[in-house]
Write a protein that holds these residues in place. Structure first.
Motif, PDB file in Angstrom:
ATOM      1  N   ALA A   1       0.848  -1.187   0.000  1.00 22.87           N
ATOM      2  CA  ALA A   1       0.000   0.000   0.000  1.00 22.87           C
ATOM      3  C   ALA A   1       0.882   1.234   0.000  1.00 22.87           C
ATOM      4  CB  ALA A   1      -0.921   0.005   1.227  1.00 22.87           C
ATOM      5  N   GLY A   2       0.286   2.364  -0.366  1.00 20.57           N
ATOM      6  CA  GLY A   2       0.998   3.634  -0.333  1.00 20.57           C
ATOM      7  C   GLY A   2       1.685   3.961  -1.635  1.00 20.57           C
ATOM      8  N   PRO A   3       2.099   5.219  -1.793  1.00 23.51           N
ATOM      9  CA  PRO A   3       2.732   5.664  -3.047  1.00 23.51           C
ATOM     10  C   PRO A   3       4.115   5.059  -3.247  1.00 23.51           C
ATOM     11  CG  PRO A   3       2.665   7.448  -1.416  1.00 23.51           C
ATOM     12  CD  PRO A   3       1.896   6.319  -0.834  1.00 23.51           C
ATOM     13  N   ASP A   4       4.398   4.616  -4.462  1.00 24.15           N
ATOM     14  CA  ASP A   4       5.669   3.971  -4.780  1.00 24.15           C
ATOM     15  C   ASP A   4       6.866   4.865  -4.488  1.00 24.15           C
ATOM     16  OD1 ASP A   4       4.282   1.766  -5.618  1.00 24.15           O
ATOM     17  OD2 ASP A   4       4.449   2.211  -7.749  1.00 24.15           O
ATOM     18  N   GLN A   5       6.710   6.166  -4.658  1.00 25.41           N
ATOM     19  CA  GLN A   5       7.842   7.071  -4.501  1.00 25.41           C
ATOM     20  C   GLN A   5       8.092   7.469  -3.052  1.00 25.41           C
ATOM     21  OE1 GLN A   5       4.940   7.747  -5.838  1.00 25.41           O
ATOM     22  NE2 GLN A   5       4.183   9.776  -5.224  1.00 25.41           N
ATOM     23  N   ALA A   6       7.220   7.083  -2.149  1.00 28.22           N
ATOM     24  CA  ALA A   6       7.381   7.416  -0.734  1.00 28.22           C
ATOM     25  C   ALA A   6       8.418   6.500  -0.095  1.00 28.22           C
ATOM     26  CB  ALA A   6       6.044   7.283  -0.015  1.00 28.22           C
ATOM     27  N   PRO A   7       8.968   6.880   1.073  1.00 28.92           N
ATOM     28  CA  PRO A   7       9.889   5.984   1.782  1.00 28.92           C
ATOM     29  C   PRO A   7       9.218   4.639   2.080  1.00 28.92           C
ATOM     30  CG  PRO A   7       9.922   8.176   2.750  1.00 28.92           C
ATOM     31  CD  PRO A   7       8.790   8.163   1.766  1.00 28.92           C
ATOM     32  N   THR A   8       9.964   3.565   1.900  1.00 24.33           N
ATOM     33  CA  THR A   8       9.416   2.219   2.087  1.00 24.33           C
ATOM     34  C   THR A   8       9.571   1.761   3.527  1.00 24.33           C
ATOM     35  OG1 THR A   8       9.848   1.586  -0.208  1.00 24.33           O
ATOM     36  CG2 THR A   8       9.639  -0.201   1.394  1.00 24.33           C
ATOM     37  N   VAL A   9       8.515   1.130   4.035  1.00 22.97           N
ATOM     38  CA  VAL A   9       8.533   0.482   5.341  1.00 22.97           C
ATOM     39  C   VAL A   9       8.213  -0.991   5.117  1.00 22.97           C
ATOM     40  CG1 VAL A   9       7.592   0.420   7.674  1.00 22.97           C
ATOM     41  CG2 VAL A   9       7.752   2.608   6.448  1.00 22.97           C
ATOM     42  N   LEU A  10       9.125  -1.848   5.541  1.00 27.57           N
ATOM     43  CA  LEU A  10       8.984  -3.303   5.387  1.00 27.57           C
ATOM     44  C   LEU A  10       8.526  -3.890   6.715  1.00 27.57           C
ATOM     45  CD1 LEU A  10       9.544  -5.959   3.736  1.00 27.57           C
ATOM     46  CD2 LEU A  10      11.880  -5.853   4.676  1.00 27.57           C
ATOM     47  N   LEU A  11       7.375  -4.543   6.714  1.00 31.01           N
ATOM     48  CA  LEU A  11       6.804  -5.134   7.926  1.00 31.01           C
ATOM     49  C   LEU A  11       7.070  -6.639   7.923  1.00 31.01           C
ATOM     50  CD1 LEU A  11       3.295  -3.360   7.845  1.00 31.01           C
ATOM     51  CD2 LEU A  11       5.437  -2.505   8.809  1.00 31.01           C
ATOM     52  N   LEU A  12       7.744  -7.132   8.965  1.00 33.10           N
ATOM     53  CA  LEU A  12       8.165  -8.540   9.030  1.00 33.10           C
ATOM     54  C   LEU A  12       7.512  -9.216  10.228  1.00 33.10           C
ATOM     55  CD1 LEU A  12      11.945  -8.048   8.179  1.00 33.10           C
ATOM     56  CD2 LEU A  12      10.127  -8.832   6.646  1.00 33.10           C
ATOM     57  N   HIS A  13       6.659 -10.170   9.934  1.00 40.09           N
ATOM     58  CA  HIS A  13       5.841 -10.811  10.971  1.00 40.09           C
ATOM     59  C   HIS A  13       6.591 -11.921  11.706  1.00 40.09           C
ATOM     60  CE1 HIS A  13       5.092 -14.727   8.996  1.00 40.09           C
ATOM     61  NE2 HIS A  13       5.112 -14.064   7.841  1.00 40.09           N
ATOM     62  N   GLY A  14       5.949 -12.414  12.759  1.00 41.19           N
ATOM     63  CA  GLY A  14       6.517 -13.491  13.560  1.00 41.19           C
ATOM     64  C   GLY A  14       5.682 -14.753  13.519  1.00 41.19           C
TER      65      GLY A  14
ATOM     66  N   ALA B   1      -2.888   2.464   8.181  1.00 41.84           N
ATOM     67  CA  ALA B   1      -2.578   3.569   9.091  1.00 41.84           C
ATOM     68  C   ALA B   1      -1.261   4.251   8.749  1.00 41.84           C
ATOM     69  CB  ALA B   1      -2.541   3.061  10.536  1.00 41.84           C
ATOM     70  N   LEU B   2      -0.422   3.594   7.938  1.00 43.61           N
ATOM     71  CA  LEU B   2       0.864   4.171   7.534  1.00 43.61           C
ATOM     72  C   LEU B   2       0.899   4.591   6.068  1.00 43.61           C
ATOM     73  CD1 LEU B   2       3.345   1.621   9.218  1.00 43.61           C
ATOM     74  CD2 LEU B   2       2.503   3.792  10.145  1.00 43.61           C
ATOM     75  N   ALA B   3      -0.011   4.051   5.268  1.00 47.65           N
ATOM     76  CA  ALA B   3       0.135   4.124   3.813  1.00 47.65           C
ATOM     77  C   ALA B   3      -0.181   5.481   3.213  1.00 47.65           C
ATOM     78  CB  ALA B   3      -0.737   3.055   3.146  1.00 47.65           C
ATOM     79  N   ASP B   4      -0.714   6.427   3.980  1.00 52.43           N
ATOM     80  CA  ASP B   4      -0.901   7.762   3.423  1.00 52.43           C
ATOM     81  C   ASP B   4       0.435   8.464   3.222  1.00 52.43           C
ATOM     82  OD1 ASP B   4      -0.590   7.885   6.261  1.00 52.43           O
ATOM     83  OD2 ASP B   4      -1.291   9.967   6.222  1.00 52.43           O
ATOM     84  N   ARG B   5       1.452   8.022   3.989  1.00 53.97           N
ATOM     85  CA  ARG B   5       2.737   8.713   3.985  1.00 53.97           C
ATOM     86  C   ARG B   5       3.888   7.820   3.527  1.00 53.97           C
ATOM     87  NH1 ARG B   5       3.971  11.616   9.561  1.00 53.97           N
ATOM     88  NH2 ARG B   5       1.924  12.499   9.014  1.00 53.97           N
ATOM     89  N   TYR B   6       3.683   6.489   3.561  1.00 54.62           N
ATOM     90  CA  TYR B   6       4.780   5.561   3.285  1.00 54.62           C
ATOM     91  C   TYR B   6       4.342   4.476   2.298  1.00 54.62           C
ATOM     92  CZ  TYR B   6       6.558   7.911   7.368  1.00 54.62           C
ATOM     93  OH  TYR B   6       6.959   8.893   8.236  1.00 54.62           O
ATOM     94  N   HIS B   7       5.333   3.947   1.610  1.00 55.51           N
ATOM     95  CA  HIS B   7       5.150   2.772   0.762  1.00 55.51           C
ATOM     96  C   HIS B   7       5.378   1.556   1.657  1.00 55.51           C
ATOM     97  CE1 HIS B   7       7.050  -0.013  -2.460  1.00 55.51           C
ATOM     98  NE2 HIS B   7       5.735  -0.187  -2.444  1.00 55.51           N
ATOM     99  N   VAL B   8       4.325   0.804   1.912  1.00 61.16           N
ATOM    100  CA  VAL B   8       4.360  -0.263   2.906  1.00 61.16           C
ATOM    101  C   VAL B   8       4.301  -1.616   2.213  1.00 61.16           C
ATOM    102  CG1 VAL B   8       3.328  -1.149   5.024  1.00 61.16           C
ATOM    103  CG2 VAL B   8       3.121   1.279   4.477  1.00 61.16           C
ATOM    104  N   ILE B   9       5.220  -2.510   2.609  1.00 65.70           N
ATOM    105  CA  ILE B   9       5.275  -3.874   2.077  1.00 65.70           C
ATOM    106  C   ILE B   9       5.303  -4.842   3.250  1.00 65.70           C
ATOM    107  CG2 ILE B   9       6.606  -5.544   0.724  1.00 65.70           C
ATOM    108  CD1 ILE B   9       7.834  -3.159  -0.766  1.00 65.70           C
ATOM    109  N   ALA B  10       4.420  -5.832   3.217  1.00 67.02           N
ATOM    110  CA  ALA B  10       4.358  -6.830   4.286  1.00 67.02           C
ATOM    111  C   ALA B  10       4.257  -8.220   3.675  1.00 67.02           C
ATOM    112  CB  ALA B  10       3.167  -6.561   5.206  1.00 67.02           C
ATOM    113  N   PRO B  11       5.373  -8.954   3.585  1.00 68.61           N
ATOM    114  CA  PRO B  11       5.330 -10.296   2.997  1.00 68.61           C
ATOM    115  C   PRO B  11       4.959 -11.371   4.018  1.00 68.61           C
ATOM    116  CG  PRO B  11       7.591  -9.696   3.482  1.00 68.61           C
ATOM    117  CD  PRO B  11       6.747  -8.520   3.888  1.00 68.61           C
ATOM    118  N   ASP B  12       4.482 -12.494   3.517  1.00 65.76           N
ATOM    119  CA  ASP B  12       4.364 -13.728   4.306  1.00 65.76           C
ATOM    120  C   ASP B  12       5.637 -14.540   4.087  1.00 65.76           C
ATOM    121  OD1 ASP B  12       1.802 -12.923   4.923  1.00 65.76           O
ATOM    122  OD2 ASP B  12       0.798 -14.498   3.760  1.00 65.76           O
ATOM    123  N   HIS B  13       6.312 -14.927   5.161  1.00 63.05           N
ATOM    124  CA  HIS B  13       7.481 -15.792   5.014  1.00 63.05           C
ATOM    125  C   HIS B  13       7.054 -17.140   4.435  1.00 63.05           C
ATOM    126  CE1 HIS B  13       9.107 -12.696   7.464  1.00 63.05           C
ATOM    127  NE2 HIS B  13       8.630 -13.152   8.604  1.00 63.05           N
TER     128      HIS B  13
END
Length: 288
Positions: free
Chosen positions: A21-34, A48-60
């Motif tokens: 989610a979020g704009p491609d050109q924004a700073p990226t935040v990588l979310l890593l689950h447990g 909640a973060l994607a208005d300002r950041y490019h957010v990526i959350a993968p499944d391991h």
């Protein structure tokens, strides 16, 4: 509400599911689950973060909607999961990123940072451990025993961690108002953990966890040398990774920002608004 996309990429021949989610050109935040969850744990944090950041959350691999190759076809280890995550970032042309780590996501994130420290702009740790002081020994003793001797007796002791009651406990322990935590969380995770062959995957990762402890001196050196901005927003009532694990970041990063919450292991389930506000404030200063 920001739109969240549900996508897949092929990395080393494996299908990796990720939320974006979020704009491609924004700073990226990588979310890593447990363990025992997936990017599902970030379903409300992402918008909640994607208005300002490019957010990526993968499944391991072995979790969530990503491939779950059997253990005789893929060597499950934290090294391997970090390599898959790095491959995903490369496939998405992500050069620099902040990382948000929780539980298993922490040793994966530490490996990414050690491999290419210049890529990591900031770190948020939500019960993502990097110090021996963080281990609650009553929880970890069976895992250390299994890592040292993966025989039938020690394996039997750990199989209980795959059950519904143990997964429910991870979500509810330390939560002052359990009614805030949706039962969908533990029933969703349990259903995926119970897929045929997934028990062997999880046991391999339990056994490999000791390699993360051996990595800690290098992680601490990385903290001292990089002075990476770090926020620990931590469920203080966690009986897996205790609050001393959060406080210990200041041993190597004097400017680390430490916030202990009246929450448990999965603080996003009970304290989403507090965590999101802390993360937005921190990232606004750290990666602006």
């Amino acid at each position: 509400m920001n739109v969240v996309h549900h996508r897949t990429a092929t990395v080393d021949g494996h299908r990796v599911f990720y939320r974006e989610a979020g704009p491609d050109q924004a700073p990226t935040v990588l979310l890593l689950h447990g363990y025992p969850t997936s990017s599902h744990m970030f379903r409300e944090l992402i918008p909640a973060l994607a208005d300002r950041y490019h957010v990526i959350a993968p499944d391991h691999l072995g979790f969530g909607q990503s491939d779950t190759p059997p253990v005789d076809e893929f060597e499950y280890s934290f090294d391997a999961l970090a390599s898959i995550t790095e491959g995903l970032l490369d496939a998405l042309d992500v050069e620099r990123f902040a990382i948000y780590v929780q539980d298993y996501g922490a040793p994966i994130g530490w490996r990414l940072a050690l491999a290419r420290p210049e890529r990591v702009t900031a770190i948020i740790s939500q019960n993502g451990n990097a110090y021996e002081a963080g281990f609650v020994e009553s929880f970890w003793a069976p895992i250390w025993a299994y890592a040292a001797d993966p025989g039938p007796g020690n394996e039997t002791a750990l199989r209980g961690a795959l059950g519904l009651d143990a997964i429910r406990w991870q979500y509810l322990h330390g939560v002052s108002d359990p009614s805030l935590v949706s039962p969908d969380t533990w029933t969703h995770d349990h259903a995926l953990i119970q897929r045929p062959g997934n028990d062997a995957i999880q046991l391999r990762l339990f056994r490999d966890y000791a390699t993360n402890v051996a990595l800690y001196p290098r992680v601490h050196e990385y903290f001292r040398e990089s002075r990476v901005p770090l926020l620990a927003v931590w469920g203080a009532n966690d009986e897996i990774f205790g609050p001393d694990g959060a406080r210990a970041f200041r041993d190597d990063l004097a400017d680390a920002e430490i916030h202990l919450l009246d929450a448990g292991h999965f603080a996003l389930e009970s304290d989403l608004d507090t965590v999101a506000a802390r993360v937005r404030d921190f990232l606004g200063r750290a990666v602006a």
